[in-house]
Design an enzyme around this catalytic site. Sequence first.
Site, PDB file in Angstrom:
ATOM      1  N   ASP A  29       3.017  -0.140  -7.342  1.00 28.65           N
ATOM      2  CA  ASP A  29       2.004   0.708  -6.698  1.00 28.65           C
ATOM      3  C   ASP A  29       2.113   2.129  -7.231  1.00 28.65           C
ATOM      4  OD1 ASP A  29      -0.102   1.324  -5.065  1.00 28.65           O
ATOM      5  OD2 ASP A  29       0.923   0.892  -3.174  1.00 28.65           O
ATOM      6  N   HIS A  61      -8.748  -6.095  -5.201  1.00 26.56           N
ATOM      7  CA  HIS A  61      -8.495  -4.869  -4.413  1.00 26.56           C
ATOM      8  C   HIS A  61      -8.758  -3.598  -5.212  1.00 26.56           C
ATOM      9  CE1 HIS A  61      -6.587  -2.014  -1.757  1.00 26.56           C
ATOM     10  NE2 HIS A  61      -5.592  -1.787  -2.599  1.00 26.56           N
TER      11      HIS A  61
END
Length: 485
Positions: A205, A334
């Site tokens: 991330d 996403h």
Amino acid sequence: MAIEPPRPAPASEPHQLSKPVLDLDEIQGDVVIGLQKNFQRFIFFAINDVAQFKSKMRGVLVERITTSETVRARDKELSALKNYDLHLMLPLVGFNIAFTKSGVDKLRPGVDLGDPSYDAGARKQAKAIQDPVSATGEPTTWLPDFASHAIDGVMFVTGGTQEDVDEESHTVLALLGNAVGISFEETANVRPGAERGHEHFGFADGISQPALDVTNLGDPKPGQDVVEPGLFVFGYGSKATPPVAWMKNGSFMVFRRLRQLVPEFESYLESQAATQSMDPVLLGGRLVGRWKSGAPMELTPLQDDIELGVDQGHNNDFDYSDDQAQRRCPFGAHIRKTNPRRDIARQFLDIRRIIRAGIPYGPEVDPAETAAKKSTGDRGLMFVCYQTSIVNQFEFVQQSWANNPAFVFGKNHPDGTPIKVVGVDPIIGQNADHSKERTMDEPVPNYPTGSLRTTLHEPVDFIVPTAAAYFFVPSLDALRNDLTA
Ligand code: N7H
């Protein structure tokens, strides 16, 4: 448009003249760069004694705040030391503070910061962004301990070790004494070993952020969109004149404690992939839009590429413009739902961007949970993002893009027929009222060349919101003067 007076630039760089200089000594450290953090304590508080709070804030606490300038200097030191592992020894304690609407009301009664969602607060906005709520609109999945206490503000204490964070938390709370009461507190931490930098589903991330069009934050990385700084910090660009003068160098912050159902997610990948005769690892990557290493589907659709995953010169360098049949990355993934890049025009994209600064919380998955395919531990992401409009940025991305099965609009199947249901964001899409079936258009099993396709069914929301709050992060000047006068 009034902007910061430009710094004199060398004659060889005339284009620099119109760019603003961010006042990094005034902006709190987590906003535009991000506090360095292995551990982060979130201390939510209520102000019990306004006069005492103001005097402590103005007198001592403001001097402890970690500015963006400090964060930038630390980043430089860290990268210089990286090869020697000495970076682990640097003192990296950080401290930031922010206020909810009720907190600002206590410090400056009657002031209007001009953001209707901030005014309403995250609890009231839960229904609007389709979080699970009761018939009366109360969030039903929030932690009782969080939901039952008034929250006027939050302090972030960050550091390299748990001890550093405990010590600084103890110091600031001792300084504040009876001026505040703790409403809720929790320490989050990066995941251990090789999982460092990865969230609990296992994906790297913190790779893609917007770059700010300013002179003093370094050059954008390949693929990074450069956007005007008024989208994130008041006092610049489109927000040169904020609703209230002391909002300059401040930002709105969204906090969401998002529980992740990891064994349920893994087991879904296994069973769904089996029905598609595909590898569950690949399916996971296609739901996110990146492989676990961070390598983007758009650049390597068939197999993970670990070197690409960590290569900041390439791992964000794509824009979907040559993938209009979603042969490489599904429209519903996403990262494509939350930043569709060139799927939509820049004028509609830039105004929705957010700067993310989250950190995982909770224990690693226990083998017993994996075996039972059911979460018993509470783990997930302390999601934090910055923007100058909560309604136009975070809430819009969550509600009108992630939760909206029709977005991205105007896409076609390879035979030219329109795709009606791209899908709800399989990671963060909330469908608490079950008003729509959760599906995602998925061109497996014959991507990246074929024209067959299937519909993925996603029976569960793999993320459960367990707390949320909206804050304003003031400048140091506002903390020294306007908010503490
Ligand atoms: Fe997301 N995940 O692990 O699947 N996110 N996110 N996010 N997210 C991103 O590119 C994740 C959440 C965005 O520019 C990556 O840096 C999880 C919320 C945006 O290409 C991964 C949770 C919102 C981007 C995850 C979560 C967003 C992004 C790839 C919750 C906003 C950048 C790493 C538990 C409403 C997209 C990267 C771009 C990236 C995950 C939450 C938005 C792996 C698990 C609530 C804008």
